[in-house]
Design an enzyme around this catalytic site. Structure first.
Site, PDB file in Angstrom:
ATOM      1  N   SER A  61       2.620   2.213  -2.775  1.00 24.40           N
ATOM      2  CA  SER A  61       2.799   2.577  -4.192  1.00 24.40           C
ATOM      3  C   SER A  61       4.166   2.237  -4.749  1.00 24.40           C
ATOM      4  CB  SER A  61       2.557   4.078  -4.393  1.00 24.40           C
ATOM      5  OG  SER A  61       1.245   4.280  -4.715  1.00 24.40           O
ATOM      6  N   SER A  62       4.651   1.047  -4.413  1.00 22.48           N
ATOM      7  CA  SER A  62       5.936   0.657  -4.996  1.00 22.48           C
ATOM      8  C   SER A  62       5.814   0.595  -6.519  1.00 22.48           C
ATOM      9  CB  SER A  62       6.409  -0.673  -4.424  1.00 22.48           C
ATOM     10  OG  SER A  62       5.427  -1.665  -4.615  1.00 22.48           O
ATOM     11  N   ASP A 108      -1.803   7.976  -6.938  1.00 24.67           N
ATOM     12  CA  ASP A 108      -0.425   7.561  -6.658  1.00 24.67           C
ATOM     13  C   ASP A 108       0.563   8.375  -7.489  1.00 24.67           C
ATOM     14  OD1 ASP A 108      -1.789   5.677  -5.221  1.00 24.67           O
ATOM     15  OD2 ASP A 108      -1.504   4.076  -6.675  1.00 24.67           O
ATOM     16  N   GLY A 157       0.804  -1.231   0.000  1.00 26.29           N
ATOM     17  CA  GLY A 157       0.000   0.000   0.000  1.00 26.29           C
ATOM     18  C   GLY A 157       0.827   1.267   0.000  1.00 26.29           C
TER      19      GLY A 157
HETATM   20  C1  GLA Z   1      -4.657   2.396  -4.911  1.00 26.75           C
HETATM   21  C2  GLA Z   1      -4.845   2.989  -6.306  1.00 26.75           C
HETATM   22  C3  GLA Z   1      -5.134   4.485  -6.215  1.00 26.75           C
HETATM   23  C4  GLA Z   1      -6.278   4.765  -5.241  1.00 26.75           C
HETATM   24  C5  GLA Z   1      -6.046   4.063  -3.919  1.00 26.75           C
HETATM   25  C6  GLA Z   1      -7.233   4.158  -2.978  1.00 26.75           C
HETATM   26  O1  GLA Z   1      -3.503   2.917  -4.333  1.00 26.75           O
HETATM   27  O2  GLA Z   1      -3.689   2.764  -7.072  1.00 26.75           O
HETATM   28  O3  GLA Z   1      -5.421   4.977  -7.513  1.00 26.75           O
HETATM   29  O4  GLA Z   1      -7.515   4.424  -5.824  1.00 26.75           O
HETATM   30  O5  GLA Z   1      -5.775   2.680  -4.100  1.00 26.75           O
HETATM   31  O6  GLA Z   1      -7.398   5.470  -2.532  1.00 26.75           O
END
Ligand code: GLA
Length: 388
Positions: A129-130, A175, A127
């Site tokens: 964003s790697s 992200d 969670g």
């Molecule tokens: C992931 C998705 C994002 C966003 C989040 C939830 O990280 O890549 O685009 O939708 O979930 O907020």
């Protein structure tokens, strides 16, 4: 791991022939503090860029071959011609890099062949964003190699196309925006529909902490795409009675109360989350502008409750961590970060309370879930950069 050590690993990974001519780039990961699952519903989000992220070494080649290596996947180096890049070609780790290069070629024309080596300083599938960090560092590196003066907004779109079209995850632009627009010491307030932004300082005396549950996200892609599909269905239903509606962000409480019965219970819960989260993000932003960290923290915790009960993307481990975190005096708020289904929580903690926080949360988590939590303290970081 210290930056110098990461850079050494990167150099070792590169083919000896390209070491001398390589340039090295960095892009951060991100944590989202408010605006969960609002990006693909047209709402505003409030993320921060982390000081940890992805390092990419890039050296041009004289042919049209790509050579892709990652310290996280030793023995899985890939070599392929640029002409073979196709959306959904692979589900391997290389998809994020390939997708970024594919999007850049589509927008900017032919690229030279490239030797690429990657070292990530972020846990994967937690969670943080790697994956977007890889896409963003690759797009940023391409822009620099081609000598382009590219605006961050264009890079946001290209990195987003990589994820949506090449990798096949139907995410919004949270992200990519968080990573490419990061500013040290600040949170980003980003309107995903209008693409407007404001950088809001984190009030003095507050620290951010990411607590890793140690549980990988399960079925994250399919469950995530399912949430996106549910929101799309709910929007179509509501458009029957409100034809002007273009995204769920524009649903207000009044509309939901009058017409919520049209929706299946599960879709109604999804819309209730969106409506509440839009309100919380607005209140959270106002609180930060006024330097009211406590109110901002309360919004974060309320967001977690909504993600657990209405959007149904939490897990017992994430709930246990949030409960343990907010019970600590000095913790202003906590919530899961990212899409959910596993991974990490992010907490807002008064400076000076770090040790007490770690001790109490680690102990509660061990007792309740039999697992060890991992703590990463950070200050909001900046966007991508060329570092060598
Ligand atoms: C992931 C998705 C994002 C966003 C989040 C939830 O990280 O890549 O685009 O939708 O979930 O907020």
């Amino acid at each position: 791991m210290a930056r110098a050590e990461l850079l050494d690993r990167l150099r070792e990974l590169q083919p000896t022939t390209s070491r001398a001519g390589a340039r090295i780039f960095f892009a951060p990961g991100r944590a989202n503090l408010l605006g969960a699952h609002l990006d693909y519903n047209g709402g505003s989000v409030m993320p921060v860029a982390l000081s940890r992220g992805t390092y990419l070494a890039v050296a041009p080649r004289t042919d049209r071959l790509l050579s892709l290596r990652s310290a996280q996947f030793p023995g899985e180096a890939v070599e392929l011609p640029l002409d073979e890049l196709r959306p959904r070609r692979t589900r391997a780790w290389t998809a994020y890099l390939e997708g970024a290069l594919w999007a850049c070629e589509q927008a900017w024309g032919r690229l030279p062949g490239l030797d690429l080596a990657l070292v990530a300083d972020l846990p994967m599938a937690r969670g943080l964003s790697s994956s977007a960090s890889v896409e963003c560092v690759a797009v940023f590196a391409c822009a620099r190699l081609l000598g382009r003066e590219t605006e961050p907004d264009e890079m946001i779109h290209l990195a987003h196309r990589a994820e949506n079209l090449y990798v096949g995850v139907r995410c919004g632009i949270l992200d990519q925006a968080a990573i490419l627009l990061g500013r040290p010491g600040h949170l980003l307030l980003f309107d995903c529909l209008e693409m407007t932004r404001e950088h809001l300082p984190l009030p003095a005396g507050l620290r951010l902490v990411v607590v890793d549950s140690g549980v990988q996200r399960e079925l994250a892609t399919s469950a995530f795409n399912q949430r996106v599909a549910e929101c799309t269905r709910a929007l179509a239903e509501l458009q029957q009675v409100a034809p002007g509606l273009t995204c769920l962000r524009d649903v207000d409480r009044d509309l939901l109360e009058r017409h919520g019965d049209r929706l299946a219970p599960i879709l109604r819960r999804r819309v209730e989350h969106v409506v509440g989260e839009v309100e919380r993000t607005e209140r959270g932003a106002a609180a930060l502008r006024a330097g009211r960290g406590e109110e901002f923290g309360r919004m974060m915790t309320a967001a977690h409750d909504s993600l657990r009960d209405l959007f149904e993307v939490s897990t017992p481990e994430l709930d246990a961590l949030v409960e343990a975190a907010v019970a600590v005096s000095g913790c202003l708020g906590a919530r899961l970060t990212g899409a959910g289904f596993g991974g990490c929580i992010v907490g807002l903690v008064a400076a000076g309370a770090e040790d007490a926080f770690e001790a109490a949360v680690a102990d509660a988590y061990r007792r309740r879930c039999g697992r060890e939590a991992e703590f990463h303290w950070f200050d909001p970081g900046g966007g991508p950069a060329e570092i060598a």
